[in-house]
Design a protein around this motif. Structure first.
Motif, mmCIF file in Angstrom:
data_model
loop_
_atom_site.group_PDB
_atom_site.id
_atom_site.type_symbol
_atom_site.label_atom_id
_atom_site.label_comp_id
_atom_site.label_asym_id
_atom_site.label_seq_id
_atom_site.Cartn_x
_atom_site.Cartn_y
_atom_site.Cartn_z
ATOM 1 N N SER A 191 -30.054 4.807 30.252
ATOM 2 C CA SER A 191 -29.514 3.400 29.362
ATOM 3 C C SER A 191 -28.084 3.369 30.295
ATOM 4 O O SER A 191 -28.123 4.410 31.354
ATOM 5 N N GLU A 251 -37.964 -2.035 28.907
ATOM 6 C CA GLU A 251 -36.386 -2.239 29.216
ATOM 7 C C GLU A 251 -35.835 -2.819 28.214
ATOM 8 O O GLU A 251 -36.345 -4.451 28.142
ATOM 9 N N THR A 252 -35.233 -3.250 27.130
ATOM 10 C CA THR A 252 -34.454 -3.751 26.571
ATOM 11 C C THR A 252 -32.962 -3.833 26.862
ATOM 12 O O THR A 252 -31.639 -2.736 27.665
ATOM 13 N N ASN A 253 -32.539 -4.477 27.610
ATOM 14 C CA ASN A 253 -31.018 -5.714 27.571
ATOM 15 C C ASN A 253 -29.941 -6.412 26.662
ATOM 16 O O ASN A 253 -30.755 -7.319 26.057
ATOM 17 N N PHE A 301 -27.083 -9.318 27.159
ATOM 18 C CA PHE A 301 -25.749 -9.531 28.447
ATOM 19 C C PHE A 301 -25.405 -10.780 27.559
ATOM 20 O O PHE A 301 -25.003 -11.868 26.254
ATOM 21 N N LEU A 325 -24.873 -8.461 32.595
ATOM 22 C CA LEU A 325 -25.268 -7.494 31.805
ATOM 23 C C LEU A 325 -23.825 -6.802 31.041
ATOM 24 O O LEU A 325 -23.821 -5.990 31.739
ATOM 25 N N TRP A 352 -25.352 -4.041 28.250
ATOM 26 C CA TRP A 352 -25.847 -2.781 28.156
ATOM 27 C C TRP A 352 -27.416 -3.237 28.907
ATOM 28 O O TRP A 352 -27.761 -4.162 28.557
ATOM 29 N N SER A 353 -28.220 -1.777 28.926
ATOM 30 C CA SER A 353 -29.492 -1.342 29.232
ATOM 31 C C SER A 353 -30.228 -0.267 28.909
ATOM 32 O O SER A 353 -29.025 0.936 29.066
#
Length: 223
Positions: A25, A171-173, A175, A182, A184-185
């Protein structure tokens, strides 16, 4: 957005067990959920299959349809060839201030070892070779090895084995559209993705936990 993620916790933490774990993360060190205060968030699932895309987006959006909105009504085949700037303009004109994306990265096959299990029946226990024990089968002192082995061995141990599993990396982002960055990822690893709703629930549950661990989201309040 804070209320959205509180709702996520209530919904997803009620599930029992999970086939999904966090692999990695990242968080913008200057960003926190309390700072962003998103009011209208687009949900984007970047998958080739249109039905899977809609099911995924709708599952996430159903948590709070007043704030979370599926992307397929705005970003679809009609504007597929637009530039990034033009697509961003569409979101800004519709007053979106945040975006949650979910993207399939890859699928890897891995060989996992499933350990054996010891089984005991009728209160039996065997302290070691050379000792007698009166257990569930009526075995007593002086019994020969053949009788002991015949009674105990079939139920004593299930051997371990290797099995090949397929793991799916997603993958989860998040924005921030107001600043176009961006914030958080995370990448998750799921063993079973046969049910879209279950997979999405597990991914979001894992992400909420990781947001707390990363400091992007405030720790869970104690009652």
């Amino acid at each position: 957005m804070k209320k959205i993620l509180i709702a996520l916790i209530c919904v997803f933490f009620a599930s029992c067990g999970s086939n999904t774990t966090i692999v990695s993360s990242w968080r913008d060190p200057n960003a926190t959920l309390s700072k962003e205060q998103f009011k209208k968030v687009m949900v984007v699932a970047l998958v080739k299959n249109e039905s899977t895309r809609r099911a995924t987006e709708n599952r996430i959006a159903s948590i709070n349809p007043n704030v979370l909105i599926s992307s397929y009504n705005y970003l679809n085949q009609q504007n597929l060839n637009l530039s990034q700037e033009e697509k961003l303009k569409i979101l800004q004109n519709e007053n979106f201030d945040g975006v949650i994306t979910m993207r399939f990265i890859r699928a890897d096959k891995e060989t996992d070892y499933v350990p054996g299990t010891a089984n005991y029946y009728g209160g039996m226990a065997y302290p070691g070779m050379g000792y007698g024990y009166v257990g569930g089968y009526g075995m007593g002192y002086g019994a020969g090895f053949g009788g002991w082995y015949g009674a105990y061995a079939p139920a004593y141990y299930t051997p371990g084995y290797y099995q090949e599993n397929t793991y799916y990396y997603i993958e989860t982002n998040i924005f921030d559209l107001k600043n176009n960055k961006l914030v958080w990822s995370a990448t998750t690893k799921s063993l079973d993705v046969s049910d879209v709703n279950t997979t999405v629930d597990e991914i979001m549950e894992a992400c909420v936990q990781q947001m707390r661990a990363d400091g992007y989201m405030a720790p869970k309040e104690k009652k």
